[in-house]
Design a protein around this motif. Structure first.
Motif, PDB file in Angstrom:
ATOM      1  N   LYS A 185      37.562  37.908  40.492  1.00  0.00           N
ATOM      2  CA  LYS A 185      36.926  38.962  41.143  1.00  0.00           C
ATOM      3  C   LYS A 185      37.793  38.846  42.753  1.00  0.00           C
ATOM      4  N   LYS A 186      37.969  37.879  43.080  1.00  0.00           N
ATOM      5  CA  LYS A 186      38.731  37.640  44.602  1.00  0.00           C
ATOM      6  C   LYS A 186      40.192  38.171  44.267  1.00  0.00           C
TER       7      LYS A 186
ATOM      8  N   GLU B 156      33.133  45.031  36.006  1.00  0.00           N
ATOM      9  CA  GLU B 156      32.708  44.596  37.581  1.00  0.00           C
ATOM     10  C   GLU B 156      33.932  43.639  37.910  1.00  0.00           C
ATOM     11  N   ILE B 157      34.479  42.883  37.153  1.00  0.00           N
ATOM     12  CA  ILE B 157      35.788  42.017  37.453  1.00  0.00           C
ATOM     13  C   ILE B 157      36.895  42.953  38.210  1.00  0.00           C
TER      14      ILE B 157
ATOM     15  N   ASP C 240      35.791  44.364  41.427  1.00  0.00           N
ATOM     16  CA  ASP C 240      35.965  43.410  42.711  1.00  0.00           C
ATOM     17  C   ASP C 240      37.428  43.016  42.950  1.00  0.00           C
ATOM     18  N   SER C 241      38.342  42.998  41.699  1.00  0.00           N
ATOM     19  CA  SER C 241      39.658  42.485  41.853  1.00  0.00           C
ATOM     20  C   SER C 241      40.279  43.474  42.733  1.00  0.00           C
TER      21      SER C 241
ATOM     22  N   LEU D 201      38.883  45.656  45.009  1.00  0.00           N
ATOM     23  CA  LEU D 201      38.529  45.774  46.343  1.00  0.00           C
ATOM     24  C   LEU D 201      39.251  44.573  46.808  1.00  0.00           C
ATOM     25  N   ALA D 202      39.566  43.738  46.345  1.00  0.00           N
ATOM     26  CA  ALA D 202      40.133  42.349  46.736  1.00  0.00           C
ATOM     27  C   ALA D 202      41.598  42.528  47.105  1.00  0.00           C
TER      28      ALA D 202
ATOM     29  N   ARG E 215      39.431  42.414  52.767  1.00  0.00           N
ATOM     30  CA  ARG E 215      38.759  42.256  51.819  1.00  0.00           C
ATOM     31  C   ARG E 215      37.386  42.154  51.713  1.00  0.00           C
ATOM     32  N   ASP E 216      36.947  41.498  52.699  1.00  0.00           N
ATOM     33  CA  ASP E 216      35.541  41.373  53.086  1.00  0.00           C
ATOM     34  C   ASP E 216      34.797  42.815  53.405  1.00  0.00           C
TER      35      ASP E 216
ATOM     36  N   SER F 192      34.880  44.897  50.300  1.00  0.00           N
ATOM     37  CA  SER F 192      33.657  44.454  49.471  1.00  0.00           C
ATOM     38  C   SER F 192      32.141  44.950  50.014  1.00  0.00           C
TER      39      SER F 192
ATOM     40  N   LYS G 129      31.185  48.351  48.680  1.00  0.00           N
ATOM     41  CA  LYS G 129      31.474  48.466  47.436  1.00  0.00           C
ATOM     42  C   LYS G 129      30.579  49.640  46.497  1.00  0.00           C
TER      43      LYS G 129
END
Length: 366
Positions: free
Chosen positions: A42-43, A212-213, A216-217, A219-220, A273-274, A277, A280
């Motif tokens: 995800k990160k 979802e992964i 999230d990835s 956005l990372a 990244r933060d 996120s 999102k």
């Protein structure tokens, strides 16, 4: 739960992520490795989606096929060294185990180990196995086996037993053309390591988690965000004061360089990244971002689903499904791939570090 250096090392080998990232992932998930792998994915920090980890243990994968090509067994037996894995006595023993499984029905490993050995009727499988350990002089582990039955089954062994594959197909008629096609598909599985035959096998919950992964990835990975979103994220990093003066200056100097992100500190990239996120829910409403996610998700499914993969032997970039359908049409058979099993030697096992010079010195009392 206390996180040990060995835990961090194991997760790093499983994912390719940095040591500190692995430690953080294990801490966040209370030492759960599956959860830690998902955390890193995800990160965007896991370089490989490998639940099992680095291949490290020695041994072989063997397969046995019934005479009517309808039942097959695959087994993995581990040894301590590659030398033993290549030993003919060891290989004959492993094939004997696979043959016994293929000729009988065992509910699980415990039932198999308690059964009478077909190799030595005076012993159980477990007793005979202990005798083989003593004979060969290394610890041997019967790690896993699976057995499948269908209209037609083929087996394939790659790299001298490092990878083994069983493929089961539906076919109302069989012959050399069907068998050859299934062998080709087995080679595809060995090389490309799909997780499913088709998307129909993936549960709704798993699909949701995988989606979802991907979100999230994405956005990372700030540098790959759609430009309007990226600009908004950078503006917030600057105006909120979350970026330090060095990162602000580096960005101003390099913002017209497509590799600007290489000049931003690790801390500065984490700020982006933060921020991404945190937004999102908002970004998922953005058509450009949602389109990017859908594209990446479709690509991911293509990689993990056998029939969607590009057929490796194709000259015209057809996928596996198209190849199988072509063979079905040419043979006039109701031919389709139903299931497969792929074993790779040592998945999830870690080979001990051996220093033979130190071992010899220790034995000599030096």
């Amino acid at each position: 739960m206390a996180i040990t250096a060995a835990d961090v090392k194991k997760l790093r080998e499983m994912t390719g992520a940095g040591m500190m990232d692995c430690k953080k992932a294990l801490t966040e998930t209370d030492g759960d490795f599956d959860g830690a792998v998902e955390f890193l994915r995800k990160k965007g920090l896991a370089t490989a989606e490998k639940k099992a980890g680095r291949i490290a243990a020695e041994g072989i994968v063997a397969t046995v096929l019934s005479d009517d090509n309808k039942t097959a067994t695959i087994i993995e037996v581990n040894s301590e060294t590659d030398f033993v894995a290549k030993n003919e006595v060891f290989q004959t023993y492993v094939n004997g185990l696979a043959t016994q499984i293929n000729n009988n029905d065992y509910a699980d490993m415990a039932a198999f180990m308690a059964a009478k050995s077909d190799i030595d009727s005076a012993s159980t499988v477990e007793e005979y196995h202990k005798a083989m350990v003593a004979k060969i002089g290394e610890n041997l582990t019967i790690r896993r086996f699976e057995k499948i039955t269908g209209d037609v089954v083929v087996s394939y062994i790659h790299m001298g037993g490092k990878i083994g594959v069983l493929v089961e197909a539906q076919a109302d008629q069989t012959g050399d053309a069907i068998t050859e096609a299934m062998k080709n598909v087995a080679m595809q599985i060995a090389a490309m390591n799909p997780q499913y035959v088709s998307r129909d096998e993936i549960s709704a919950d798993t699909l949701a988690k995988e989606k979802e992964i991907v979100v999230d990835s994405s956005l990372a990975d700030p540098a790959s965000l759609p430009k309007p979103i990226l600009n908004a994220v950078i503006t917030e990093a600057i105006e909120s004061g979350k970026w330090n003066d060095e990162d602000k200056a580096a960005y101003e100097e390099q913002k017209n360089n497509k590799f600007w992100y290489n000049f931003i500190s690790d801390e500065g990239m984490q700020v982006l990244r933060d921020i991404a996120s945190d937004h999102k829910a908002e970004y998922l409403e953005n058509k450009i971002f949602s389109g990017l996610v859908e594209g990446r998700f479709a690509k991911h499914l293509k990689e993990i689903c056998l029939v969607d993969q590009t057929y490796v032997k194709a000259e015209d970039k057809e996928n596996v499904k198209q190849y199988v359908e072509k063979v079905a049409k040419e043979t006039g058979s109701n031919f389709a791939i139903k299931s497969f099993i792929r074993f790779e030697t040592g998945e999830g096992l870690e080979k001990k570090n051996e220093d033979f010079a130190a071992e010899v010195a220790a034995q000599m009392g030096q």
